[in-house]
Design an enzyme around this catalytic site. Structure first.
Site, PDB file in Angstrom:
ATOM      1  N   HIS A 149     -14.558  14.184  25.262  1.00  0.00           N
ATOM      2  CA  HIS A 149     -15.770  14.751  24.664  1.00  0.00           C
ATOM      3  C   HIS A 149     -16.104  16.041  25.407  1.00  0.00           C
ATOM      4  O   HIS A 149     -16.911  16.044  26.340  1.00  0.00           O
ATOM      5  CB  HIS A 149     -16.930  13.754  24.770  1.00  0.00           C
ATOM      6  CG  HIS A 149     -18.163  14.174  24.035  1.00  0.00           C
ATOM      7  ND1 HIS A 149     -19.005  13.269  23.437  1.00  0.00           N
ATOM      8  CD2 HIS A 149     -18.707  15.394  23.792  1.00  0.00           C
ATOM      9  CE1 HIS A 149     -20.016  13.912  22.873  1.00  0.00           C
ATOM     10  NE2 HIS A 149     -19.860  15.200  23.078  1.00  0.00           N
TER      11      HIS A 149
ATOM     12  N   HIS B  96     -17.514  18.162  32.393  1.00  0.00           N
ATOM     13  CA  HIS B  96     -16.468  17.169  32.679  1.00  0.00           C
ATOM     14  C   HIS B  96     -15.167  17.618  32.020  1.00  0.00           C
ATOM     15  O   HIS B  96     -14.396  18.328  32.627  1.00  0.00           O
ATOM     16  CB  HIS B  96     -16.894  15.739  32.306  1.00  0.00           C
ATOM     17  CG  HIS B  96     -17.787  15.626  31.109  1.00  0.00           C
ATOM     18  ND1 HIS B  96     -17.407  16.029  29.850  1.00  0.00           N
ATOM     19  CD2 HIS B  96     -19.047  15.135  30.993  1.00  0.00           C
ATOM     20  CE1 HIS B  96     -18.390  15.785  29.000  1.00  0.00           C
ATOM     21  NE2 HIS B  96     -19.401  15.256  29.650  1.00  0.00           N
TER      22      HIS B  96
ATOM     23  N   GLU C 222     -14.156  14.047  20.439  1.00  0.00           N
ATOM     24  CA  GLU C 222     -15.490  13.887  19.890  1.00  0.00           C
ATOM     25  C   GLU C 222     -16.401  14.982  20.430  1.00  0.00           C
ATOM     26  O   GLU C 222     -16.170  15.540  21.509  1.00  0.00           O
ATOM     27  CB  GLU C 222     -16.063  12.502  20.222  1.00  0.00           C
ATOM     28  CG  GLU C 222     -16.257  12.211  21.695  1.00  0.00           C
ATOM     29  CD  GLU C 222     -16.802  10.823  21.954  1.00  0.00           C
ATOM     30  OE1 GLU C 222     -16.564   9.924  21.125  1.00  0.00           O
ATOM     31  OE2 GLU C 222     -17.473  10.641  22.982  1.00  0.00           O
TER      32      GLU C 222
ATOM     33  N   THR D  87     -25.796  12.417  27.391  1.00  0.00           N
ATOM     34  CA  THR D  87     -24.821  11.579  26.702  1.00  0.00           C
ATOM     35  C   THR D  87     -25.284  11.407  25.264  1.00  0.00           C
ATOM     36  O   THR D  87     -26.437  11.712  24.940  1.00  0.00           O
ATOM     37  CB  THR D  87     -24.674  10.213  27.401  1.00  0.00           C
ATOM     38  OG1 THR D  87     -23.609   9.473  26.780  1.00  0.00           O
ATOM     39  CG2 THR D  87     -25.955   9.404  27.321  1.00  0.00           C
TER      40      THR D  87
ATOM     41  N   HIS E  59     -20.381   3.212  22.772  1.00  0.00           N
ATOM     42  CA  HIS E  59     -21.532   3.495  23.632  1.00  0.00           C
ATOM     43  C   HIS E  59     -22.057   2.207  24.260  1.00  0.00           C
ATOM     44  O   HIS E  59     -22.581   1.328  23.589  1.00  0.00           O
ATOM     45  CB  HIS E  59     -22.669   4.208  22.903  1.00  0.00           C
ATOM     46  CG  HIS E  59     -23.538   5.005  23.852  1.00  0.00           C
ATOM     47  ND1 HIS E  59     -23.266   6.310  24.191  1.00  0.00           N
ATOM     48  CD2 HIS E  59     -24.621   4.666  24.564  1.00  0.00           C
ATOM     49  CE1 HIS E  59     -24.170   6.742  25.058  1.00  0.00           C
ATOM     50  NE2 HIS E  59     -25.008   5.757  25.305  1.00  0.00           N
TER      51      HIS E  59
END
Length: 239
Positions: free
Chosen positions: A43, A50, A70, A100, A190
């Site tokens: 992601h 990250h 994603e 997030t 999630h």
């Protein structure tokens, strides 16, 4: 059996904390595959805190299993996905500064935007998935975009699981059943973990894929990556 896609964002977070290439993100991705993962999820976010965009380009040629990218479909993200051509793109409605993912799309309000994206990615041979909640009308709108799948946002299930797991999973079963009736594949992700995953999988046996990152990497600190992936796969094999 439901496929396990390992989200390696947290591995990149650790690497980026000190610079250099430790841990080696590409090696971890290859190890995940060799230890039984069915795919890798990344992601990339606009600030690249990250996963970096270069990571995505470097991962594509070394992965043998499914590759899922994603993220929010900014112009830069769209260009990345079209160039890399992963197995699947999962579109999420995150704000650029989101910590997030914390909600699914309001598909009706974004219908034209999402429909055009689905058409574009499909033309590039990429499977599409829209990140959504459990509202049935919203899922119906998702089906109208032409997307291949929806990914159910499972944080509400995870939060309520300890109090009443039957009540927690009920809206997700209903949503998954409705999505299936609309011709959609169903993914989920999630806050799924070793405590709540097996029951979720058993309740929705036609679930196509789960994407798990944070909990899996945390478990790997204690269990090791190989054993952790094995245990998550066991949760999915009991459905």
């Amino acid at each position: 059996m439901t496929k396990l896609s390992v989200n390696i964002n947290k591995v990149a977070t650790i690497r980026n904390a000190r610079g250099g290439n430790n841990p080696d993100l590409l090696r971890v991705a290859k190890d995940c595959e060799s230890y039984g993962a069915d795919g890798i999820t990344v992601h990339p976010r606009p600030d690249e805190r990250h996963i970096r965009y270069d990571d995505v380009y470097n991962l594509k040629p070394i992965l043998k299993m499914e590759f899922n990218i994603e993220g929010y479909p900014s112009d830069r993200f769209i260009d990345l996905v079209c160039k890399v051509r992963p197995t699947q793109v999962t579109l999420v409605p995150d704000a650029p500064d989101a910590l997030t993912s914390n909600a699914g799309w309001d598909v009706q309000s974004n219908f034209n935007f999402l429909s055009e994206l689905v058409e574009r990615f499909t033309a590039h041979g990429i499977r599409t998935s829209l990140f959504v909640g459990t509202d049935l009308e919203n899922i119906q709108w998702a089906a109208k975009t032409g997307t291949d799948r929806v990914e159910l946002y499972t944080e509400p299930y995870a939060s309520a699981y300890g109090k009443d797991r039957e009540a927690a999973v009920a809206p997700f079963v209903a949503a998954a059943q409705y999505a299936k009736s609309q011709g959609l594949g169903v993914n989920a992700g999630h806050d799924l973990n070793l405590d709540n995953l097996a029951y979720f999988s058993q309740s929705i046996p036609w679930l196509e894929e789960v994407s798990i990152g944070h909990a899996l990497i945390c478990d790997a600190l204690y269990l090791g990556l190989r054993e952790t992936i094995a245990q998550y796969k066991t949760c999915l094999s009991n459905s």
